[in-house]
Design a protein around this motif. Structure first.
Motif, PDB file in Angstrom:
ATOM      1  N   THR C  46      40.786  35.641  37.616  1.00 12.95           N
ATOM      2  CA  THR C  46      40.050  36.047  39.135  1.00 12.95           C
ATOM      3  C   THR C  46      38.347  37.044  39.528  1.00 12.95           C
ATOM      4  O   THR C  46      38.140  37.080  38.486  1.00 12.95           O
ATOM      5  N   ARG C  47      38.122  36.997  40.531  1.00 13.50           N
ATOM      6  CA  ARG C  47      37.070  37.052  40.761  1.00 13.50           C
ATOM      7  C   ARG C  47      35.927  38.470  40.160  1.00 13.50           C
ATOM      8  O   ARG C  47      35.163  38.466  40.160  1.00 13.50           O
ATOM      9  N   GLU C  48      37.594  39.499  40.319  1.00 17.48           N
ATOM     10  CA  GLU C  48      37.000  40.913  39.375  1.00 17.48           C
ATOM     11  C   GLU C  48      36.505  40.300  38.470  1.00 17.48           C
ATOM     12  O   GLU C  48      35.247  40.927  37.228  1.00 17.48           O
ATOM     13  N   LYS C  53      33.073  40.487  34.040  1.00 16.58           N
ATOM     14  CA  LYS C  53      33.751  39.763  32.268  1.00 16.58           C
ATOM     15  C   LYS C  53      34.114  40.186  31.252  1.00 16.58           C
ATOM     16  O   LYS C  53      33.722  40.274  30.116  1.00 16.58           O
ATOM     17  N   TRP C  54      34.938  40.688  32.332  1.00 23.03           N
ATOM     18  CA  TRP C  54      36.930  41.042  31.400  1.00 23.03           C
ATOM     19  C   TRP C  54      36.931  39.631  30.302  1.00 23.03           C
ATOM     20  O   TRP C  54      36.785  38.320  30.779  1.00 23.03           O
ATOM     21  N   PRO C  55      37.440  39.726  29.001  1.00 24.93           N
ATOM     22  CA  PRO C  55      37.249  38.639  27.936  1.00 24.93           C
ATOM     23  C   PRO C  55      38.799  37.874  28.263  1.00 24.93           C
ATOM     24  O   PRO C  55      38.883  37.033  27.620  1.00 24.93           O
ATOM     25  N   ALA C  56      39.870  38.584  28.895  1.00 25.54           N
ATOM     26  CA  ALA C  56      40.949  38.325  29.143  1.00 25.54           C
ATOM     27  C   ALA C  56      41.019  37.426  30.226  1.00 25.54           C
ATOM     28  O   ALA C  56      40.496  38.395  31.816  1.00 25.54           O
ATOM     29  N   LEU C 147      39.005  32.132  40.499  1.00 22.54           N
ATOM     30  CA  LEU C 147      40.389  32.604  41.581  1.00 22.54           C
ATOM     31  C   LEU C 147      40.441  33.830  43.137  1.00 22.54           C
ATOM     32  O   LEU C 147      39.456  35.144  42.243  1.00 22.54           O
ATOM     33  N   ASP C 148      39.723  33.704  44.792  1.00 25.82           N
ATOM     34  CA  ASP C 148      39.460  34.833  45.409  1.00 25.82           C
ATOM     35  C   ASP C 148      40.325  35.715  45.807  1.00 25.82           C
ATOM     36  O   ASP C 148      40.160  37.189  45.579  1.00 25.82           O
ATOM     37  N   SER C 149      41.527  35.134  45.395  1.00 22.14           N
ATOM     38  CA  SER C 149      42.951  36.546  45.153  1.00 22.14           C
ATOM     39  C   SER C 149      43.147  37.204  43.765  1.00 22.14           C
ATOM     40  O   SER C 149      42.669  36.789  42.794  1.00 22.14           O
ATOM     41  N   GLU C 150      43.380  38.103  44.256  1.00 22.23           N
ATOM     42  CA  GLU C 150      43.509  39.313  42.994  1.00 22.23           C
ATOM     43  C   GLU C 150      44.816  39.552  42.343  1.00 22.23           C
ATOM     44  O   GLU C 150      45.586  39.383  41.448  1.00 22.23           O
ATOM     45  N   ARG C 151      45.807  38.781  43.320  1.00 24.16           N
ATOM     46  CA  ARG C 151      47.635  38.332  43.310  1.00 24.16           C
ATOM     47  C   ARG C 151      47.826  37.075  42.625  1.00 24.16           C
ATOM     48  O   ARG C 151      47.884  36.458  43.636  1.00 24.16           O
ATOM     49  N   ILE C 152      47.984  37.821  42.288  1.00 21.83           N
ATOM     50  CA  ILE C 152      48.272  35.827  41.581  1.00 21.83           C
ATOM     51  C   ILE C 152      49.955  35.580  41.188  1.00 21.83           C
ATOM     52  O   ILE C 152      50.637  35.984  41.086  1.00 21.83           O
ATOM     53  N   ASP C 153      50.245  34.278  42.047  1.00 20.82           N
ATOM     54  CA  ASP C 153      51.731  33.872  42.163  1.00 20.82           C
ATOM     55  C   ASP C 153      52.303  33.404  41.003  1.00 20.82           C
ATOM     56  O   ASP C 153      52.034  33.262  39.835  1.00 20.82           O
ATOM     57  N   THR C 154      53.317  33.941  40.331  1.00 20.65           N
ATOM     58  CA  THR C 154      54.139  34.022  39.121  1.00 20.65           C
ATOM     59  C   THR C 154      53.673  32.580  38.703  1.00 20.65           C
ATOM     60  O   THR C 154      54.452  32.151  37.771  1.00 20.65           O
ATOM     61  N   LEU C 155      54.043  31.644  39.681  1.00 24.14           N
ATOM     62  CA  LEU C 155      54.786  30.470  39.580  1.00 24.14           C
ATOM     63  C   LEU C 155      52.713  29.434  39.153  1.00 24.14           C
ATOM     64  O   LEU C 155      52.889  28.257  38.952  1.00 24.14           O
ATOM     65  N   LEU C 156      52.126  30.362  38.508  1.00 24.73           N
ATOM     66  CA  LEU C 156      50.571  29.433  38.436  1.00 24.73           C
ATOM     67  C   LEU C 156      50.778  29.326  36.646  1.00 24.73           C
ATOM     68  O   LEU C 156      50.223  29.646  36.038  1.00 24.73           O
ATOM     69  N   ALA C 157      51.374  27.936  37.169  1.00 22.47           N
ATOM     70  CA  ALA C 157      51.800  27.985  35.194  1.00 22.47           C
ATOM     71  C   ALA C 157      51.011  26.641  35.034  1.00 22.47           C
ATOM     72  O   ALA C 157      50.284  26.260  34.025  1.00 22.47           O
ATOM     73  N   ILE C 158      50.610  25.798  35.758  1.00 25.30           N
ATOM     74  CA  ILE C 158      50.329  24.639  35.955  1.00 25.30           C
ATOM     75  C   ILE C 158      48.562  24.873  35.565  1.00 25.30           C
ATOM     76  O   ILE C 158      48.376  25.610  36.538  1.00 25.30           O
TER      77      ILE C 158
END
Lengths: 160, 160, 160
Positions: C46-48, C53-56, C147-158
């Motif tokens: 995510t952008r944040e 510089k979050w590691p994960a 990503l601009d959004s902080e809320r990620i669709d759970t389908l983000l698998a690809i």
């Protein structure tokens, strides 16, 4: 004195695509057939139809005359007055040189804005083009707009 | 030894546009006025206003000073904190050389992501730009963001 | 006789990006790892997370082997069968030359079409890439999809 660098074919094809998109987005549909060679194929087809080589698409025009006829019908039906198209294209890649031209794939999306203000991503997919040069001018000998969606809006009347 | 090829003006204008978009998308609005010539016109206008040459647009700034003022007001109003813009541009075409610069049209769409997660195609349309060169640097002398939609979201506070 | 102009690095990187997008959009995921250097970093963040510089991240792969493993899991889970991706990219800018390669930022949006016909702007953001050349071929040493959004669709698998 700087000499003009010879233009890359990629840049010339990008420009062809931009002019084509502008022509449709500005509703100058009468000029649309001029982007095609006299002997040509224009079609809108689903991903599945493209992959399975189905003969019929959502729209199929063979030859520039048929493309011109299509515009006449559209003008008579008055459908395009209510909507505005905006083309976004990217990821152009020349796949090969063939039949004396260039096989080119390009991603696209069209955003449709209705007079009512509603704005949606109307279609997305890729163009499968065969671009040729005639008298120093680039033209589409083939343009297939391959749509990602299998479900097509009944308003899909304007060329993509 | 390979010599550096002279850069095409199209490529330089593409880069100007990319830097401009980045500046807004990253919220570095204080740097936004530097993309314009001292004497300039920036406006956001509807397709209809553009076509009919209406004097007033949705937003109009004449001169770089007015553009800077606009940013100050935005910062004070704190509006842009709640939303993120993402510019997509394509189909750039140089229409002509005029007034010692280049008249350029480019399609664009801006995707807006709210802190709440909502993501929409916020605006779509095309830029009508007059790009000039000053001291070896490209600048906008005119930039009109012509919107496809006649109905404008009241949150349209950030420059496009 | 016209000699072929030496290709600009910008054009070569654009082509890398187009081929990468095509690979994913056509679902040829097994070919996806070949776009990366053996020693590499791929992540979706995510952008944040990027800024702080979050590691994960949302997805993190270190090394081409881990990227290949990721594809195997995806194939097993069968998730990608139900959806089609379409990448739109623009505003590419080379930020600097570093570590013997090029640091490149590029805006992107991915439009997702479900088999049910539903079509949405799925994610938008920018790529932060480190592109290197090995044996005359361009590869990603780093690719961060921010990503601009902080809320990620759970389908983000690809992969994006």
């Amino acid at each position: 004195m700087a000499e003009r660098v010879e233009e890359r074919i990629e840049d010339r094809i990008e420009r062809l695509m931009a002019d084509y998109a502008e022509c449709i987005d500005e509703g100058r549909l009468e000029e649309w057939p001029a982007f095609f060679a006299e002997k040509c194929l224009y079609r809108i087809i689903t991903r599945e139809g493209y992959r399975n080589k189905w003969p019929a698409g959502i729209m199929t025009c063979e030859g520039r005359g048929m493309i011109s006829d299509r515009i006449l019908s559209l003008r008579r039906a008055n459908i395009f007055e209510a909507q505005i198209y905006r083309h976004l294209t990217s990821c152009m890649r020349i796949k090969s040189e063939e039949q004396g031209g260039w096989r080119v794939h390009t991603n696209f999306a069209v955003i449709r804005t209705m007079r009512t203000g509603e704005m949606i991503v109307f279609v997305a997919g890729f163009y499968d083009d065969l671009v040729i040069e005639q008298d120093g001018k680039l033209l589409y000998r083939e343009r297939s707009a391959v749509l990602d969606s299998e479900r097509i809006d009944t308003l899909l009347a304007i060329p993509v």
